[in-house]
Design a protein around this motif. Structure first.
Motif, PDB file in Angstrom:
ATOM      1  N   MET A 141       0.843  -1.165   0.000  1.00  0.00           N
ATOM      2  CA  MET A 141       0.000   0.000   0.000  1.00  0.00           C
ATOM      3  C   MET A 141       0.897   1.240   0.000  1.00  0.00           C
ATOM      4  O   MET A 141       1.984   1.230   0.549  1.00  0.00           O
ATOM      5  N   ALA A 142       0.393   2.304  -0.641  1.00  0.00           N
ATOM      6  CA  ALA A 142       1.159   3.544  -0.726  1.00  0.00           C
ATOM      7  C   ALA A 142       0.225   4.749  -0.722  1.00  0.00           C
ATOM      8  O   ALA A 142      -0.930   4.650  -1.127  1.00  0.00           O
ATOM      9  N   VAL A 143       0.755   5.843  -0.244  1.00  0.00           N
ATOM     10  CA  VAL A 143       0.073   7.128  -0.307  1.00  0.00           C
ATOM     11  C   VAL A 143       0.895   8.009  -1.227  1.00  0.00           C
ATOM     12  O   VAL A 143       2.107   8.162  -1.035  1.00  0.00           O
ATOM     13  N   VAL A 144       0.249   8.565  -2.241  1.00  0.00           N
ATOM     14  CA  VAL A 144       0.913   9.509  -3.137  1.00  0.00           C
ATOM     15  C   VAL A 144       0.518  10.908  -2.675  1.00  0.00           C
ATOM     16  O   VAL A 144      -0.668  11.248  -2.647  1.00  0.00           O
ATOM     17  N   LEU A 145       1.510  11.680  -2.292  1.00  0.00           N
ATOM     18  CA  LEU A 145       1.246  13.033  -1.808  1.00  0.00           C
ATOM     19  C   LEU A 145       0.819  13.947  -2.949  1.00  0.00           C
ATOM     20  O   LEU A 145       1.077  13.655  -4.127  1.00  0.00           O
ATOM     21  N   ASP A 146       0.208  15.046  -2.590  1.00  0.00           N
ATOM     22  CA  ASP A 146      -0.250  16.032  -3.564  1.00  0.00           C
ATOM     23  C   ASP A 146       0.939  16.585  -4.361  1.00  0.00           C
ATOM     24  O   ASP A 146       2.039  16.737  -3.826  1.00  0.00           O
ATOM     25  N   THR A 147       0.686  16.881  -5.601  1.00  0.00           N
ATOM     26  CA  THR A 147       1.726  17.459  -6.455  1.00  0.00           C
ATOM     27  C   THR A 147       1.836  18.967  -6.212  1.00  0.00           C
ATOM     28  O   THR A 147       0.876  19.600  -5.777  1.00  0.00           O
ATOM     29  N   PRO A 148       2.991  19.523  -6.517  1.00  0.00           N
ATOM     30  CA  PRO A 148       3.098  20.981  -6.498  1.00  0.00           C
ATOM     31  C   PRO A 148       2.184  21.564  -7.576  1.00  0.00           C
ATOM     32  O   PRO A 148       1.976  20.945  -8.617  1.00  0.00           O
ATOM     33  N   TRP A 149       1.635  22.728  -7.307  1.00  0.00           N
ATOM     34  CA  TRP A 149       0.748  23.397  -8.252  1.00  0.00           C
ATOM     35  C   TRP A 149       1.492  24.550  -8.915  1.00  0.00           C
ATOM     36  O   TRP A 149       2.379  25.156  -8.310  1.00  0.00           O
ATOM     37  N   PRO A 150       1.094  24.873 -10.127  1.00  0.00           N
ATOM     38  CA  PRO A 150       1.674  26.065 -10.755  1.00  0.00           C
ATOM     39  C   PRO A 150       1.144  27.327 -10.065  1.00  0.00           C
ATOM     40  O   PRO A 150       0.217  27.263  -9.256  1.00  0.00           O
ATOM     41  N   ARG A 151       1.708  28.457 -10.390  1.00  0.00           N
ATOM     42  CA  ARG A 151       1.329  29.732  -9.775  1.00  0.00           C
ATOM     43  C   ARG A 151      -0.091  30.158 -10.137  1.00  0.00           C
ATOM     44  O   ARG A 151      -0.724  30.921  -9.447  1.00  0.00           O
ATOM     45  N   GLY A 152      -0.605  29.698 -11.224  1.00  0.00           N
ATOM     46  CA  GLY A 152      -1.950  30.012 -11.712  1.00  0.00           C
ATOM     47  C   GLY A 152      -2.218  29.055 -12.849  1.00  0.00           C
ATOM     48  O   GLY A 152      -1.718  27.936 -12.843  1.00  0.00           O
ATOM     49  N   ASP A 153      -2.961  29.479 -13.841  1.00  0.00           N
ATOM     50  CA  ASP A 153      -3.183  28.632 -15.005  1.00  0.00           C
ATOM     51  C   ASP A 153      -1.883  28.598 -15.811  1.00  0.00           C
ATOM     52  O   ASP A 153      -1.480  29.589 -16.414  1.00  0.00           O
ATOM     53  N   ALA A 154      -1.227  27.455 -15.808  1.00  0.00           N
ATOM     54  CA  ALA A 154       0.085  27.312 -16.432  1.00  0.00           C
ATOM     55  C   ALA A 154       0.050  27.560 -17.938  1.00  0.00           C
ATOM     56  O   ALA A 154       0.962  28.160 -18.498  1.00  0.00           O
ATOM     57  N   VAL A 155      -1.008  27.116 -18.591  1.00  0.00           N
ATOM     58  CA  VAL A 155      -1.120  27.285 -20.040  1.00  0.00           C
ATOM     59  C   VAL A 155      -1.266  28.764 -20.386  1.00  0.00           C
ATOM     60  O   VAL A 155      -0.611  29.266 -21.293  1.00  0.00           O
ATOM     61  N   GLU A 156      -2.123  29.457 -19.657  1.00  0.00           N
ATOM     62  CA  GLU A 156      -2.297  30.890 -19.899  1.00  0.00           C
ATOM     63  C   GLU A 156      -1.009  31.650 -19.644  1.00  0.00           C
ATOM     64  O   GLU A 156      -0.640  32.540 -20.410  1.00  0.00           O
ATOM     65  N   CYS A 157      -0.319  31.324 -18.565  1.00  0.00           N
ATOM     66  CA  CYS A 157       0.932  32.001 -18.255  1.00  0.00           C
ATOM     67  C   CYS A 157       1.968  31.750 -19.346  1.00  0.00           C
ATOM     68  O   CYS A 157       2.624  32.680 -19.813  1.00  0.00           O
ATOM     69  N   ALA A 158       2.103  30.499 -19.772  1.00  0.00           N
ATOM     70  CA  ALA A 158       3.071  30.165 -20.821  1.00  0.00           C
ATOM     71  C   ALA A 158       2.739  30.872 -22.130  1.00  0.00           C
ATOM     72  O   ALA A 158       3.632  31.322 -22.854  1.00  0.00           O
ATOM     73  N   ALA A 159       1.449  31.007 -22.422  1.00  0.00           N
ATOM     74  CA  ALA A 159       1.039  31.722 -23.634  1.00  0.00           C
ATOM     75  C   ALA A 159       1.333  33.213 -23.511  1.00  0.00           C
ATOM     76  O   ALA A 159       1.682  33.860 -24.506  1.00  0.00           O
ATOM     77  N   SER A 160       1.231  33.746 -22.321  1.00  0.00           N
ATOM     78  CA  SER A 160       1.484  35.171 -22.104  1.00  0.00           C
ATOM     79  C   SER A 160       2.968  35.506 -22.071  1.00  0.00           C
ATOM     80  O   SER A 160       3.367  36.617 -22.429  1.00  0.00           O
ATOM     81  N   PHE A 161       3.789  34.569 -21.614  1.00  0.00           N
ATOM     82  CA  PHE A 161       5.230  34.808 -21.469  1.00  0.00           C
ATOM     83  C   PHE A 161       6.048  33.692 -22.117  1.00  0.00           C
ATOM     84  O   PHE A 161       6.862  33.044 -21.456  1.00  0.00           O
ATOM     85  N   PRO A 162       5.859  33.436 -23.412  1.00  0.00           N
ATOM     86  CA  PRO A 162       6.532  32.293 -24.042  1.00  0.00           C
ATOM     87  C   PRO A 162       8.058  32.380 -24.017  1.00  0.00           C
ATOM     88  O   PRO A 162       8.726  31.347 -24.053  1.00  0.00           O
ATOM     89  N   LEU A 163       8.593  33.579 -23.933  1.00  0.00           N
ATOM     90  CA  LEU A 163      10.044  33.733 -23.892  1.00  0.00           C
ATOM     91  C   LEU A 163      10.561  33.965 -22.474  1.00  0.00           C
ATOM     92  O   LEU A 163      11.760  34.136 -22.273  1.00  0.00           O
ATOM     93  N   ARG A 164       9.675  33.979 -21.500  1.00  0.00           N
ATOM     94  CA  ARG A 164      10.044  34.184 -20.088  1.00  0.00           C
ATOM     95  C   ARG A 164       9.274  33.194 -19.212  1.00  0.00           C
ATOM     96  O   ARG A 164       8.580  33.573 -18.277  1.00  0.00           O
ATOM     97  N   LEU A 165       9.390  31.921 -19.526  1.00  0.00           N
ATOM     98  CA  LEU A 165       8.649  30.903 -18.787  1.00  0.00           C
ATOM     99  C   LEU A 165       9.037  30.852 -17.313  1.00  0.00           C
ATOM    100  O   LEU A 165       8.281  30.344 -16.493  1.00  0.00           O
ATOM    101  N   ASP A 166      10.196  31.412 -16.979  1.00  0.00           N
ATOM    102  CA  ASP A 166      10.591  31.458 -15.572  1.00  0.00           C
ATOM    103  C   ASP A 166       9.585  32.273 -14.746  1.00  0.00           C
ATOM    104  O   ASP A 166       9.431  32.049 -13.551  1.00  0.00           O
ATOM    105  N   ARG A 167       8.872  33.193 -15.396  1.00  0.00           N
ATOM    106  CA  ARG A 167       7.837  33.967 -14.702  1.00  0.00           C
ATOM    107  C   ARG A 167       6.663  33.092 -14.265  1.00  0.00           C
ATOM    108  O   ARG A 167       5.915  33.461 -13.376  1.00  0.00           O
ATOM    109  N   CYS A 168       6.505  31.963 -14.915  1.00  0.00           N
ATOM    110  CA  CYS A 168       5.384  31.067 -14.625  1.00  0.00           C
ATOM    111  C   CYS A 168       5.738  30.010 -13.579  1.00  0.00           C
ATOM    112  O   CYS A 168       4.851  29.374 -13.020  1.00  0.00           O
TER     113      CYS A 168
END
Length: 113
Positions: A1-28
């Motif tokens: 038996m195992a428990v899988v802990l929750d994953t880290p979440w992105p700062r917001g909607d990752a797809v929207e952020c990546a689309a807004s800052f495609p050359l500065r993904l570090d902002r996301c």
């Protein structure tokens, strides 16, 4: 038996952020430990699992670097599909590592007879 802990979440909607800052993904990118949506619940789940002898699987190393950065894109593969769920492409990319970890938990059943 195992428990899988929750994953880290992105700062917001990752797809929207990546689309807004495609050359500065570090902002996301998010950072640990702030990237955990509910740190108390996550810690409690891990503590209870360990106290009861259940294996704890922490997915954070599959999503974040050793320095605590949690990017939204890794090697041209989007990590998230929205504000909290992994993308199918990234899940597929880490499947061998996840599978190896889970396979190590399964005890082979002895042959009948």
């Amino acid at each position: 038996m195992a428990v899988v802990l929750d994953t880290p979440w992105p700062r917001g909607d990752a797809v929207e952020c990546a689309a807004s800052f495609p050359l500065r993904l570090d902002r996301c990118a998010h950072r640990l430990p702030e990237a955990f949506e509910n740190r108390e619940r996550r810690e409690l789940a891990g503590d209870v699992a360990r106290e009861t002898g259940v294996t704890v699987i922490d997915p954070a190393p599959w999503l974040c670097s050793a320095t605590g950065d949690c990017p939204v894109v890794v090697s041209d593969t989007p990590v998230y599909r929205d504000d909290s769920h992994l993308s199918e492409a990234y899940a597929e990319a880490i499947a061998p590592v996840v599978g190896e970890r889970l396979t190590g938990l399964v005890r082979p059943t002895p042959p009948e007879g």
